[in-house]
Enzyme design. Structure first.
Site, PDB file in Angstrom:
ATOM      1  N   ASP A  34       0.972  -1.205  -0.007  1.00  0.00           N
ATOM      2  CA  ASP A  34       0.184  -0.062  -0.149  1.00  0.00           C
ATOM      3  C   ASP A  34       0.898   1.232  -0.136  1.00  0.00           C
ATOM      4  OD1 ASP A  34      -0.612   0.692   3.380  1.00  0.00           O
ATOM      5  OD2 ASP A  34       1.029  -0.747   2.602  1.00  0.00           O
ATOM      6  N   LYS A 146      -6.395  -0.542   6.749  1.00  0.00           N
ATOM      7  CA  LYS A 146      -5.219  -0.222   7.580  1.00  0.00           C
ATOM      8  C   LYS A 146      -5.296   1.253   7.809  1.00  0.00           C
ATOM      9  CE  LYS A 146      -1.081   0.951   6.884  1.00  0.00           C
ATOM     10  NZ  LYS A 146       0.149   1.453   6.198  1.00  0.00           N
ATOM     11  N   LYS A 229      -1.014  -4.133  14.277  1.00  0.00           N
ATOM     12  CA  LYS A 229       0.091  -4.163  13.442  1.00  0.00           C
ATOM     13  C   LYS A 229       0.949  -3.329  14.098  1.00  0.00           C
ATOM     14  CE  LYS A 229       2.265  -2.937   8.733  1.00  0.00           C
ATOM     15  NZ  LYS A 229       1.737  -2.848   7.476  1.00  0.00           N
TER      16      LYS A 229
END
Lengths: 363, 361
Positions: A34, A146, A229
């Site tokens: 990404d 995310k 994460k």
């Protein structure tokens, strides 16, 4: 506070939980592909390749069409542009990924912005219209998202404000995502910049994660439908003291055990500035750590999966296979590492850590 | 916030963690024998026995004289202050009797609930004054763990934010002080079963209370590996019209804990609240058979649920001592099996096998 106002039905919760479990199924982790246009510019510059939309498409295509990675990759995080790009034969990238049994994710934050009155600290923006964007991304094939927040360690940071504000914005983002069946990956990255030691990073990581999970509770986020994460707990880049992989693993797992509720299905580490091999070895050490770990511990790597592949490609179509081979190699290594089964081929820096093992070491 | 000023040395941490783990060794739980003078009064009243210091000593003796069969069932005994300085008929101190069985000695250190002004009948718990010095003394006198109880109740407007925050804070302060003297704090945020709320409501409130608790523990730099949690099980209110199976209670309880209790906590030692002896054992057993991953020991810290039959059998008569002690040993053995998920006896709701796999409220 004493009354529950459920906003997720049982089916919605099941969907979120199933998606999260699928991403972190045994042996699997995440390919973080990404990179924003600006980040890609830096990568491409290092291989003398022009940062055009087509080159970005060609490069991502190589990764997404690589063979044999299905048992290693549970999910792929996309950048917005990439979600709408196609293969040479006209298939949309998200469809290709889904057809191959991997889950499609999307980076939804809009970058860091300064927190006035702090020592260079930031929060992350992107909440405006996020509700509607999530609905659209879900239609367009994304099942997870995310959002990255950034904290740094110095004499005066992270401040209470930075910790609270970033924890809060992560919880808001998570809450919004879940309304649309999108699993939020929560990324509270503590940068490795600085000369602080392992103990300091562990301490800060524990404080940050405690605040994150309190915020997630306050915002009624369904933990079973989220992923974390975080950074691994490592010493700062300019710390003169060196620590073994086992010490890093022990410090990291200890910090997680003190803060991350078992309901969270998986922890997908960022690689930060680590080399490909280092990131794999550290992940492996964590999965061999004798402390009990109730969540999956796996990877969500960008550079640590792509560095060699990128170099092998060099922007040239004839290097396509070489590029894919490098990526497949790293994917397989990390697949083993997230099961504690990786045996290093003796690359520099990997050996020599075993003797410093400290059983039940607690900082 | 960014610099650590270590509260404990590595060896202090090691001592705390080892003590905690020893108490919740597989198969073991806690005998909560720390009823205050007032609470003992209620118990003794029910069997027509006068609430004197001697009678209280006699009853605790019934429990503490149990033979070696309890050594593999009981990891710790919580004492009330008075009892810590009492002896058996033959002059052996109660503390020595318990320690000789390799059972840890604990002490209740709070000084009871006090009202929170401006709330709907809510409370906090006092006892912090001079606690540091008291802990040092208790440690000398043989205690290596402690217990502090806070109370919440579920109502239309409760528990309030203030109540949750205040009680979480006081529990964290108590924990921090205990650890300075090598005493493992058992943290008890009891949510009362009074009311007509359902299982889901209790689960929701339990999750909020525990989340606040562990944030406070983090803020106060408490060493989690050297603590134990004594929560209520997640159950419906006493006057709730819906009935739930043991598996539903277990699933709701384990789910709430999984969402809030960090794996570093060495063990969860449930209070029995108003449950009968059998109910408390059956629930504990179901909890240990819940298929979700449970990274902490899940065992008992029972008062009434270990003592009710013994008390009723004793009735204050010396000649009933042996039989009464047997009743206690029996419950201890049953709960030892239950905390390993191996209790097969018990006739509690065999009919409602409404097992819901992975049920998430």
């Amino acid at each position: 506070m004493p009354h529950s106002f459920p906003f997720l039905s049982t089916e919605q919760k099941k969907e979120l939980s199933d998606i999260a479990q699928k991403i972190v199924a045994p042996g699997k982790g995440i390919l973080a592909a990404d990179e924003s246009t600006g980040s890609v510019a830096k990568r491409f510059q290092s291989i003398n390749t022009e940062n055009t939309e087509e080159n970005r498409r060609l490069y991502r295509q190589l990764l997404f069409t690589a063979d044999s990675v299905e048992p290693c990759i549970g999910g792929v995080i996309f950048f917005h542009e990439t979600l709408y790009q196609k293969t040479d034969d006209g298939q949309l990238f998200p469809e290709l990924i889904k057809d191959r049994g991997m889950v499609v994710g999307i980076k939804v934050d809009k970058g860091v912005v300064p927190l006035a009155g702090t020592n260079g600290e930031t929060t992350t923006q992107g909440l405006d219209g996020l509700y509607e964007r999530c609905a659209q991304y879900k239609k367009d094939g994304a099942d997870f998202a995310k959002w990255r927040c950034v904290l740094k360690i110095t004499d005066t940071t992270p401040s209470e404000l930075a910790i609270k504000e970033n924890a809060n914005v992560l919880a808001r983002y998570a809450s919004i995502c879940q309304m649309h069946g999108i699993v939020p990956i929560v990324e509270p990255e503590i940068l490795p910049d600085g000369d602080h030691d392992l103990k300091r990073t562990q301490y800060v990581t524990e404080k940050v994660l405690a605040a994150v999970y309190k915020a997630l509770s306050d915002h009624h986020v369904y933990l079973e439908g989220t992923l974390l994460k975080p950074n691994m707990v490592t010493a700062g880049h300019s710390c003169p003291q060196k620590f073994s992989n086992q010490e890093i693993a022990m410090a990291t797992v200890t910090a997680l055990r003190r803060t991350v509720p078992p309901a969270v299905p998986g922890i997908t580490f960022l690689s930060g500035g680590q080399s490909e091999e280092e990131a794999t070895i550290n992940l492996n050490a964590m999965n061999q750590c004798p402390l009990h770990r109730p969540w999956a511990i796996t990877f969500s790597y960008g550079r640590a999966l792509q560095a060699s592949a990128l170099k092998a490609w060099g922007g040239k179509p004839e290097n396509g296979k070489a590029c894919q081979d490098e990526f497949i190699k790293r994917a397989l290594n990390n697949s083993k590492a997230c099961q504690g089964k990786y045996v290093s081929t003796g690359e520099k820096g990997a050996a020599g850590g075993e003797s410093l093992f400290v059983a039940n070491h607690s900082y | 916030m960014t610099h650590q000023v270590p509260a404990l040395t590595t060896s202090q941490k090691k001592e705390l963690q080892e003590t905690a783990l020893r108490i919740v060794t597989p198969g073991k739980g806690i005998l909560a024998a720390d009823e205050s003078v007032g609470s003992m009064g209620k118990r003794l009243n029910q069997i027509g026995v006068e609430n004197t210091e001697e009678n209280r000593r006699q009853f605790r003796q019934v429990l503490f004289r149990a033979d070696d069969r309890i050594n593999s069932c009981i990891g710790g005994v919580i004492f009330f202050h008075e009892t810590l300085y009492q002896q058996a008929d033959d002059g052996t101190s109660f503390v020595k009797m318990i320690k000789d069985k390799n059972i840890a000695v604990g002490i209740k250190v709070d000084k009871g609930v006090v009202p929170l002004a401006g709330t709907n009948g809510e409370s906090t718990t006092q006892g912090l004054d001079g606690l540091l010095e008291r802990c040092a003394q208790y440690k000398k006198d043989g205690a290596n763990f402690a217990k502090w109880r806070c109370v919440f109740k579920i109502g239309d407007t409760t528990p309030s934010t203030l109540s949750i925050q205040e009680n979480a804070n006081v529990l964290a302060r108590y924990s921090s002080i205990c650890q300075q003297h090598g005493i493992v704090p058992i943290v008890e945020p009891e949510i009362l079963p009074d009311g007509d709320h359902d299982l889901r409501r209790c689960q929701y409130v339990t999750e909020k209370v525990l989340a606040a608790l562990y944030k406070a523990m983090s803020d106060h730099h408490v060493y989690l590996e050297g603590t134990l949690l004594k929560p209520n099980m997640v159950t419906p209110g006493h006057s709730c019209s819906t009935k739930y199976s043991a598996e539903e209670v277990a699933m709701a309880t384990v789910t709430a804990l999984r969402r809030t209790v960090p794996p570093a906590v060495s063990g969860v030692t449930f209070l029995s609240g108003g449950q009968s002896e059998e109910e408390a054992s059956v629930h504990l057993n179901a909890i240990n058979n819940c298929p979700l991953v449970k990274p902490w020991a899940l065992t008992f810290s029972y008062g009434r649920a270990l003592q009710a039959s013994a008390l009723k059998t004793w009735r204050g008569h010396k000649e009933n001592e042996n039989v009464a002690t047997e009743q206690f040993i029996k419950r201890a053995e049953v709960n030892s099996l239950a905390c390993q998920g191996k209790y097969t006896g018990g006739g509690y709701s065999e009919s409602d096998q409404i097992y819901v796999a992975n049920h998430a409220y």
